[in-house]
Scaffold this motif. Structure first.
Motif, PDB file in Angstrom:
ATOM      1  N   ARG A   1      49.226  82.079  55.510  1.00 31.04           N
ATOM      2  CA  ARG A   1      48.461  83.314  55.507  1.00 31.04           C
ATOM      3  C   ARG A   1      47.200  83.147  56.364  1.00 31.04           C
ATOM      4  NH1 ARG A   1      46.130  86.049  50.164  1.00 31.04           N
ATOM      5  NH2 ARG A   1      45.382  87.922  51.154  1.00 31.04           N
ATOM      6  N   LEU A   2      46.554  82.017  56.318  1.00 33.03           N
ATOM      7  CA  LEU A   2      45.367  81.739  57.124  1.00 33.03           C
ATOM      8  C   LEU A   2      45.708  81.776  58.612  1.00 33.03           C
ATOM      9  CD1 LEU A   2      42.380  80.866  57.266  1.00 33.03           C
ATOM     10  CD2 LEU A   2      43.184  78.504  57.178  1.00 33.03           C
TER      11      LEU A   2
ATOM     12  N   SER B   1      45.798  84.469  63.827  1.00 30.95           N
ATOM     13  CA  SER B   1      46.592  85.009  64.944  1.00 30.95           C
ATOM     14  C   SER B   1      46.324  86.494  65.135  1.00 30.95           C
ATOM     15  CB  SER B   1      48.082  84.789  64.697  1.00 30.95           C
ATOM     16  OG  SER B   1      48.377  83.430  64.711  1.00 30.95           O
ATOM     17  N   LYS B   2      46.219  87.221  64.007  1.00 30.51           N
ATOM     18  CA  LYS B   2      45.923  88.656  64.091  1.00 30.51           C
ATOM     19  C   LYS B   2      44.532  88.875  64.692  1.00 30.51           C
ATOM     20  CE  LYS B   2      45.631  92.832  61.255  1.00 30.51           C
ATOM     21  NZ  LYS B   2      44.502  93.348  61.918  1.00 30.51           N
TER      22      LYS B   2
END
Length: 104
Positions: A5-6, A11-12
């Motif tokens: 998730r990190l 990346s987002k």
């Protein structure tokens, strides 16, 4: 927060930053074009104002010349010696010389 998730969140954020950078580049290019167009329009405006001033000056000069020519044609002196007095149908070399000099 777990690792996957990190990394997804990082990346987002990276993709968002790249997108913002592209938009910033687009804005920069548009700004450069607008500044160039503004400078061009300012130069064109200055040239137009100079042309207009020159044209108005020429009209004023032409009006003065025509006024003096009309006065002479109506039979009055326009020379400095006898200005405004009636010529009584006689030609005046001073007036003619003055008008010729002003028309050139």
């Amino acid at each position: 927060m777990d690792r996957e998730r990190l990394f997804t969140h990082i990346s987002k954020l990276e993709a968002d930053m790249n997108h913002m950078y592209e938009e910033l580049q687009t804005l920069k290019e548009l700004s450069v074009r607008l500044v160039e167009e503004n400078v061009s329009l300012q130069m064109e405006k200055e040239n137009y104002e100079q042309l207009l001033a020159k044209e108005e000056s020429e009209k004023a000069k032409s009006f003065k010349q025509n006024t003096l020519n009309n006065l002479y044609d109506e039979g009055f002196h326009v020379c400095s010696i006898h200005f405004g007095t009636h010529r009584h149908g006689e030609d005046c070399l001073f007036c003619q010389g003055f008008l010729q000099h002003r028309n050139n």
